[in-house]
Design an enzyme around this catalytic site. Structure first.
Site, mmCIF file in Angstrom:
data_model
loop_
_atom_site.group_PDB
_atom_site.id
_atom_site.type_symbol
_atom_site.label_atom_id
_atom_site.label_comp_id
_atom_site.label_asym_id
_atom_site.label_seq_id
_atom_site.Cartn_x
_atom_site.Cartn_y
_atom_site.Cartn_z
ATOM 1 N N ASP A 8 0.822 -1.048 -0.061
ATOM 2 C CA ASP A 8 -0.128 0.191 -0.035
ATOM 3 C C ASP A 8 0.884 1.378 -0.032
ATOM 4 O O ASP A 8 2.275 1.152 -0.367
ATOM 5 C CB ASP A 8 -0.899 0.021 1.152
ATOM 6 C CG ASP A 8 -0.283 0.080 2.612
ATOM 7 O OD1 ASP A 8 0.871 0.308 2.599
ATOM 8 O OD2 ASP A 8 -1.039 0.115 3.421
ATOM 9 N N CYS A 65 2.682 -3.523 3.821
ATOM 10 C CA CYS A 65 1.940 -2.374 4.401
ATOM 11 C C CYS A 65 2.524 -1.829 5.789
ATOM 12 O O CYS A 65 3.703 -2.293 5.929
ATOM 13 C CB CYS A 65 0.449 -2.790 4.427
ATOM 14 S SG CYS A 65 0.096 -3.848 5.936
ATOM 15 N N THR A 67 2.091 -2.458 8.898
ATOM 16 C CA THR A 67 2.487 -3.594 9.939
ATOM 17 C C THR A 67 2.439 -4.975 9.055
ATOM 18 O O THR A 67 2.959 -5.809 9.918
ATOM 19 C CB THR A 67 1.317 -3.890 10.958
ATOM 20 O OG1 THR A 67 0.128 -4.027 10.175
ATOM 21 C CG2 THR A 67 0.968 -2.693 11.841
ATOM 22 N N HIS A 98 7.595 -25.530 7.596
ATOM 23 C CA HIS A 98 6.364 -26.501 7.999
ATOM 24 C C HIS A 98 4.872 -26.049 7.561
ATOM 25 O O HIS A 98 4.069 -26.868 7.299
ATOM 26 C CB HIS A 98 6.392 -26.223 9.656
ATOM 27 C CG HIS A 98 7.389 -26.761 10.248
ATOM 28 N ND1 HIS A 98 7.551 -26.660 11.662
ATOM 29 C CD2 HIS A 98 8.494 -27.024 9.983
ATOM 30 C CE1 HIS A 98 8.598 -27.210 12.092
ATOM 31 N NE2 HIS A 98 9.074 -27.669 10.983
ATOM 32 N N HIS A 133 4.202 -32.547 8.064
ATOM 33 C CA HIS A 133 3.576 -31.281 7.730
ATOM 34 C C HIS A 133 2.490 -31.274 6.578
ATOM 35 O O HIS A 133 1.712 -30.332 6.306
ATOM 36 C CB HIS A 133 4.690 -30.147 7.465
ATOM 37 C CG HIS A 133 5.418 -30.203 8.608
ATOM 38 N ND1 HIS A 133 5.274 -29.725 9.908
ATOM 39 C CD2 HIS A 133 6.962 -30.282 8.465
ATOM 40 C CE1 HIS A 133 6.430 -29.918 10.566
ATOM 41 N NE2 HIS A 133 7.402 -30.203 10.010
#
Ligand code: RB5
Length: 145
Positions: A8, A65, A67, A98, A133
């Site tokens: 963004d 972005c 965060t 994983h 996994h």
């Protein structure tokens, strides 16, 4: 690898640093916006990059972005996407080994460019381990049905 990248407006200054780094590592990169610092909405770019990855046009995606949270949540709404938001390399590496993550996100307000490069490198170098996994990742896919 072919890598789709998006951000963004908050991640816009960080993005060229990561693009240059990916190219230095020998990857092909396409930028899906944003292309200016004008205020915009992170779901647009999370969705776009996620669609490019699930369609098979790109091997994986990187999203930025403020965060890394909003843009990764948006990407994770696209079926087939396993996006991880990371602020350190350990989770990035394990998320590939994983969880077979196919998008890496981080926050330009959370970490600096050098740490981001380290996270990107760990994530790109890591390989899905399969084995025990495999079924867990399949189970995640079944939640989408
Ligand atoms: C934009 O202000 C900010 O909310 C966005 O970049 C991101 O941090 C959202 O998760």
């Amino acid at each position: 690898m072919k890598i789709a990248i998006g951000s963004d407006h908050v991640g816009i200054e960080f993005k060229p640093i990561i693009i240059d780094y990916l190219k230095e590592l020998g990857h092909e990169v396409e930028d899906f916006g944003a292309y200016s610092s004008e205020r915009t909405d992170y779901p647009i770019y999370g969705k776009k990059v996620a669609e490019e990855v699930v369609s098979g046009n790109f091997d994986c995606g990187i999203l930025i972005c403020g965060t890394g949270v909003g843009i990764s949540i948006a990407a994770n709404k696209v079926k087939g996407i396993r996006a991880v938001v990371c602020s350190e390399p350990y989770s990035a590496k394990l998320s590939k080994e994983h969880n077979n993550t196919n998008i890496l996100a981080f926050g330009s307000r959370v970490i600096g460019p050098e740490l981001a490069k380290m996270i990107v490198k760990e994530w790109l170098d890591a390989k899905f381990e399969g084995g025990r996994h495999e079924n867990r990742v399949k189970m995640i896919g079944q939640i989408e049905k």
